[in-house]
Design a protein around this motif. Sequence first.
Motif, PDB file in Angstrom:
ATOM      1  N   GLN A 279      91.498 -29.861 -65.983  1.00 55.45           N
ATOM      2  CA  GLN A 279      91.631 -30.169 -67.402  1.00 55.45           C
ATOM      3  C   GLN A 279      92.472 -31.435 -67.597  1.00 55.45           C
ATOM      4  O   GLN A 279      93.380 -31.713 -66.801  1.00 55.45           O
ATOM      5  CB  GLN A 279      92.353 -28.987 -68.056  1.00 55.45           C
TER       6      GLN A 279
ATOM      7  N   PRO B 148      80.565 -40.461 -62.209  1.00 51.48           N
ATOM      8  CA  PRO B 148      81.472 -40.387 -61.068  1.00 51.48           C
ATOM      9  C   PRO B 148      80.760 -40.013 -59.766  1.00 51.48           C
ATOM     10  O   PRO B 148      79.727 -39.349 -59.775  1.00 51.48           O
ATOM     11  CB  PRO B 148      82.454 -39.282 -61.472  1.00 51.48           C
TER      12      PRO B 148
ATOM     13  N   VAL C  81      78.861 -36.264 -71.920  1.00 53.36           N
ATOM     14  CA  VAL C  81      79.656 -37.460 -71.651  1.00 53.36           C
ATOM     15  C   VAL C  81      78.726 -38.644 -71.408  1.00 53.36           C
ATOM     16  O   VAL C  81      78.994 -39.754 -71.839  1.00 53.36           O
ATOM     17  CB  VAL C  81      80.576 -37.227 -70.432  1.00 53.36           C
ATOM     18  N   PHE C  82      77.634 -38.350 -70.696  1.00 55.45           N
ATOM     19  CA  PHE C  82      76.707 -39.425 -70.341  1.00 55.45           C
ATOM     20  C   PHE C  82      75.365 -39.192 -71.029  1.00 55.45           C
ATOM     21  O   PHE C  82      74.941 -38.051 -71.211  1.00 55.45           O
ATOM     22  CB  PHE C  82      76.508 -39.480 -68.829  1.00 55.45           C
TER      23      PHE C  82
ATOM     24  N   LEU D  60      84.165 -29.656 -63.751  1.00 54.85           N
ATOM     25  CA  LEU D  60      84.429 -29.087 -65.081  1.00 54.85           C
ATOM     26  C   LEU D  60      85.511 -29.857 -65.813  1.00 54.85           C
ATOM     27  O   LEU D  60      85.772 -29.627 -66.995  1.00 54.85           O
ATOM     28  CB  LEU D  60      84.888 -27.624 -64.932  1.00 54.85           C
ATOM     29  N   MET D  61      86.178 -30.754 -65.097  1.00 56.69           N
ATOM     30  CA  MET D  61      87.392 -31.356 -65.633  1.00 56.69           C
ATOM     31  C   MET D  61      87.074 -32.471 -66.623  1.00 56.69           C
ATOM     32  O   MET D  61      86.606 -33.537 -66.246  1.00 56.69           O
ATOM     33  CB  MET D  61      88.231 -31.904 -64.480  1.00 56.69           C
ATOM     34  N   SER D  62      87.341 -32.196 -67.892  1.00 60.59           N
ATOM     35  CA  SER D  62      87.103 -33.224 -68.911  1.00 60.59           C
ATOM     36  C   SER D  62      88.190 -33.163 -69.978  1.00 60.59           C
ATOM     37  O   SER D  62      88.958 -32.212 -70.044  1.00 60.59           O
ATOM     38  CB  SER D  62      85.717 -33.049 -69.536  1.00 60.59           C
ATOM     39  N   GLY D  63      88.255 -34.181 -70.779  1.00 60.18           N
ATOM     40  CA  GLY D  63      89.231 -34.251 -71.861  1.00 60.18           C
ATOM     41  C   GLY D  63      88.721 -35.211 -72.910  1.00 60.18           C
ATOM     42  O   GLY D  63      87.569 -35.665 -72.829  1.00 60.18           O
TER      43      GLY D  63
ATOM     44  N   ASP E 279      78.136 -31.882 -60.833  1.00 60.14           N
ATOM     45  CA  ASP E 279      77.352 -31.848 -62.065  1.00 60.14           C
ATOM     46  C   ASP E 279      78.049 -32.745 -63.076  1.00 60.14           C
ATOM     47  O   ASP E 279      79.260 -32.682 -63.226  1.00 60.14           O
ATOM     48  CB  ASP E 279      77.315 -30.397 -62.568  1.00 60.14           C
TER      49      ASP E 279
ATOM     50  N   GLN F  29      79.927 -26.816 -69.137  1.00 61.95           N
ATOM     51  CA  GLN F  29      80.768 -25.621 -68.998  1.00 61.95           C
ATOM     52  C   GLN F  29      82.265 -25.930 -69.141  1.00 61.95           C
ATOM     53  O   GLN F  29      83.097 -25.052 -68.944  1.00 61.95           O
ATOM     54  CB  GLN F  29      80.543 -24.962 -67.624  1.00 61.95           C
ATOM     55  N   SER F  30      82.615 -27.178 -69.451  1.00 58.39           N
ATOM     56  CA  SER F  30      84.029 -27.560 -69.503  1.00 58.39           C
ATOM     57  C   SER F  30      84.725 -26.975 -70.722  1.00 58.39           C
ATOM     58  O   SER F  30      84.063 -26.553 -71.675  1.00 58.39           O
ATOM     59  CB  SER F  30      84.163 -29.075 -69.565  1.00 58.39           C
ATOM     60  N   ILE F  31      86.068 -26.996 -70.687  1.00 67.21           N
ATOM     61  CA  ILE F  31      86.839 -26.553 -71.859  1.00 67.21           C
ATOM     62  C   ILE F  31      86.569 -27.502 -73.025  1.00 67.21           C
ATOM     63  O   ILE F  31      86.441 -27.088 -74.169  1.00 67.21           O
ATOM     64  CB  ILE F  31      88.357 -26.544 -71.559  1.00 67.21           C
ATOM     65  N   VAL F  32      86.543 -28.790 -72.708  1.00 65.57           N
ATOM     66  CA  VAL F  32      86.163 -29.776 -73.721  1.00 65.57           C
ATOM     67  C   VAL F  32      84.743 -30.231 -73.370  1.00 65.57           C
ATOM     68  O   VAL F  32      84.556 -31.229 -72.694  1.00 65.57           O
ATOM     69  CB  VAL F  32      87.131 -30.976 -73.710  1.00 65.57           C
TER      70      VAL F  32
ATOM     71  N   TYR G 263      78.930 -31.651 -67.851  1.00 64.18           N
ATOM     72  CA  TYR G 263      80.166 -31.122 -68.443  1.00 64.18           C
ATOM     73  C   TYR G 263      79.877 -30.077 -69.522  1.00 64.18           C
ATOM     74  O   TYR G 263      80.609 -29.933 -70.485  1.00 64.18           O
ATOM     75  CB  TYR G 263      81.053 -32.261 -68.986  1.00 64.18           C
TER      76      TYR G 263
ATOM     77  N   THR H 239      80.763 -35.598 -57.507  1.00 64.51           N
ATOM     78  CA  THR H 239      80.825 -34.633 -58.600  1.00 64.51           C
ATOM     79  C   THR H 239      79.505 -33.880 -58.651  1.00 64.51           C
ATOM     80  O   THR H 239      78.439 -34.489 -58.724  1.00 64.51           O
ATOM     81  CB  THR H 239      81.100 -35.358 -59.932  1.00 64.51           C
TER      82      THR H 239
ATOM     83  N   VAL I 177      86.825 -37.980 -68.042  1.00 64.15           N
ATOM     84  CA  VAL I 177      86.423 -37.054 -66.987  1.00 64.15           C
ATOM     85  C   VAL I 177      87.256 -37.350 -65.753  1.00 64.15           C
ATOM     86  O   VAL I 177      87.960 -38.358 -65.686  1.00 64.15           O
ATOM     87  CB  VAL I 177      84.909 -37.147 -66.662  1.00 64.15           C
ATOM     88  N   CYS I 178      87.187 -36.432 -64.784  1.00 68.01           N
ATOM     89  CA  CYS I 178      87.913 -36.655 -63.532  1.00 68.01           C
ATOM     90  C   CYS I 178      86.925 -37.221 -62.527  1.00 68.01           C
ATOM     91  O   CYS I 178      85.854 -36.660 -62.321  1.00 68.01           O
ATOM     92  CB  CYS I 178      88.493 -35.349 -63.009  1.00 68.01           C
TER      93      CYS I 178
END
Lengths: 176, 509
Positions: A98, B448, B465-466, A167-170, B453, B458-461, B456, B451, A156-157
């Motif tokens: 995160q 990136p 993105v793309f 899963l890492m995004s902000g 997938d 399933q992410s919290i945020v 994104y 990675t 993103v990471c």
Amino acid sequence: MSTLTPPERVWWKPLGKEEKIWLTVSIIWALVLFSMMIVWSAAAKQDTPTETYKISTTEFQQLTNTFVQKYQVGQVNGVPVVRPPAGGDVYLLARQFQWYPILELKKGQTYRIHLSSADVQHGFSLQPMNMNFQVLPDYDYVIRLTPAQTGEFYIVCNEFCGLGHHLMSGKIIVKE
Amino acid sequence: MATQQLAFRTCPTTGFKVHLRAEKLIVANAVTAVVFLTLGGIMALLIALTRWEAVHLLSADWYYRLLGAHGMTMLVYWIVFFEIAGLYFGGAVVLNSRLPKPGLGWLAFALMLTGAVMSNVMVLIGQATVMFTAYVPLKAHPLYYLGVVLFAVGAFIAVGLFFASLVVAKVEKRYEGSLPLFTYGLMAAAIIAVFTLVGGVITFVPALLWSLGIFKLYDPGAYRVFFWAFGHPAQQVNLAAMVAIWYALSSLMVGAKPVNEKLSRVAFLLYILFINLGSIHHLLVDPGLHTADRILNTSYFFYLAVVGSMIHAFSIPAGIEIAQRAKGYTHGIFQWLIKAPWKEPGFSALVISMVLFGFLGGVTGVLQGTMQLNILVHNTLRVPAHFHMTVVAGTTLAFMGISYYLIPLMVRRNLVGKAWASVQPYIYGGGLALLFFGMYGAGSLGVPRRTWDTTYSQSIVPGPVFGGEVNIFLALLGIGAVIAVIGGAIFVILMVLTLFFGKKVPIKA
């Protein structure tokens, strides 16, 4: 004589005309490329940041938590949305998996974004601007950022940080 | 004298005096290299079919495991085993000399093989999902680090043996005057390898102790500096070895001579002196480094090492043109090129390797390694786009090209499937070029690397993105990889068939 047999006894011979031209052009091109990095660094508005401090992971997390408590204005899926004072210090913590917290910035203001990690190495990747910086635990990397347009931008990471890396995004929200 | 004579055979094709104990080591190292290439190729296929969003084959866990194993297997194990075979060939056979202490060569081989198997097993059983770079504080099982250290120590012994073989050849007067350019280039590679392997030990021994709990902390910034004293120099070893092989292929294929020995040798010297400075380009967007440090180092010292590459880019084609014109292909500007042996896999591999390495690999590397541009590139798919053109389309294809001649020579059998061999470099190179454009396009849009997938969802945020356009590039990546793997498989199959079923060439003392 070939490349697989020893050369003749004396092989230190002058260069031909074409070789001299090629070599000169190559060297000039090399120096131009080199100078451009210096010129760009001195003259352009976008450059690689260097400001760095050593900091422990606990201390950075404390700073981030204080920052969040002070300036929180909302939340998305449990992640606080924070609106720091214009032109102030901003703390952005990377952790598995995160970016914490979500930032709300003002267009045209310059912020000092402090980047560090609570655990392993991460990669700060701001999209769709596509600006990328390495984030290390124990290092506070300060990036001076001036949002030039409004809208929602993802972080993103892009450094592998464990099995949940993808899963890492902000997010950074920029308002007028 | 009788035993002395039995120790050598005369190669009927090249006339080289082949030291039989060196020959066994060359075959063992080259065959092991091809085994690792095969493993790495299977992993490549699975990984690429996962990044191709429409297929998305593997689970996240297996994607990350295989990606780590693919990196180490291809970047280090396949290439270094092959290079060791090349060093023994260049140090003993090409000089009509012998390899001193072949026993040490077998010790080196055993250490390297043990280390390579150990580290790969740890990755595959999920105990070392840390990628090729193993950036601390991401921690792997101690046996992973031990495996890498054993491999490095083994390779160090092998490189030492190569230097010893140069001394022996000189002392025993096996050749007159200076080293052949090919061996000189390999010597440059070996000197860079010494630096690389020391870097490897400095990186991974503390990592081993840290992983065992003996060292309490390992500074992540310091680790990155140490690691890249190993990680990128290893690729510069490949660069120097590849260029040496380019020169060798130009001689073998069309009888090219060095246009100017002085210029070519100075170019290798520029590599030795400056190329490893460039490793800092991995740290351009790291905290803690000064601007002057970044600029001077990432430029390989005023780009002088790049001037070295520019020299080879001139000298090798010039050597080929002169040799072809001497054969009477003097009509117009390009007859010498049109009449070149395009059906010889060694020649097509040389040309494709040079073109893809130079125009796509080298140019992207130098540009992406400039300090400011690196902000746009760091850790995106543009990075693997670059190094799949250097290490795969460049080094690997050059190694494949020379294997079609070197391996039949060393196993004393005729190459099986010459017709397949003559199309293989085109298939392999074509697939890789597609892979490059897929990776480069997606990377330019910010996608990136490393990675599983990039939706994104399933992410919290969560977010798109793309945009959907990245899927086109990721599909291109997948299709290119499939074609390249087919090309790689043809190479491996031909080598295996030659090894077991090639027509035997009688031995001549």
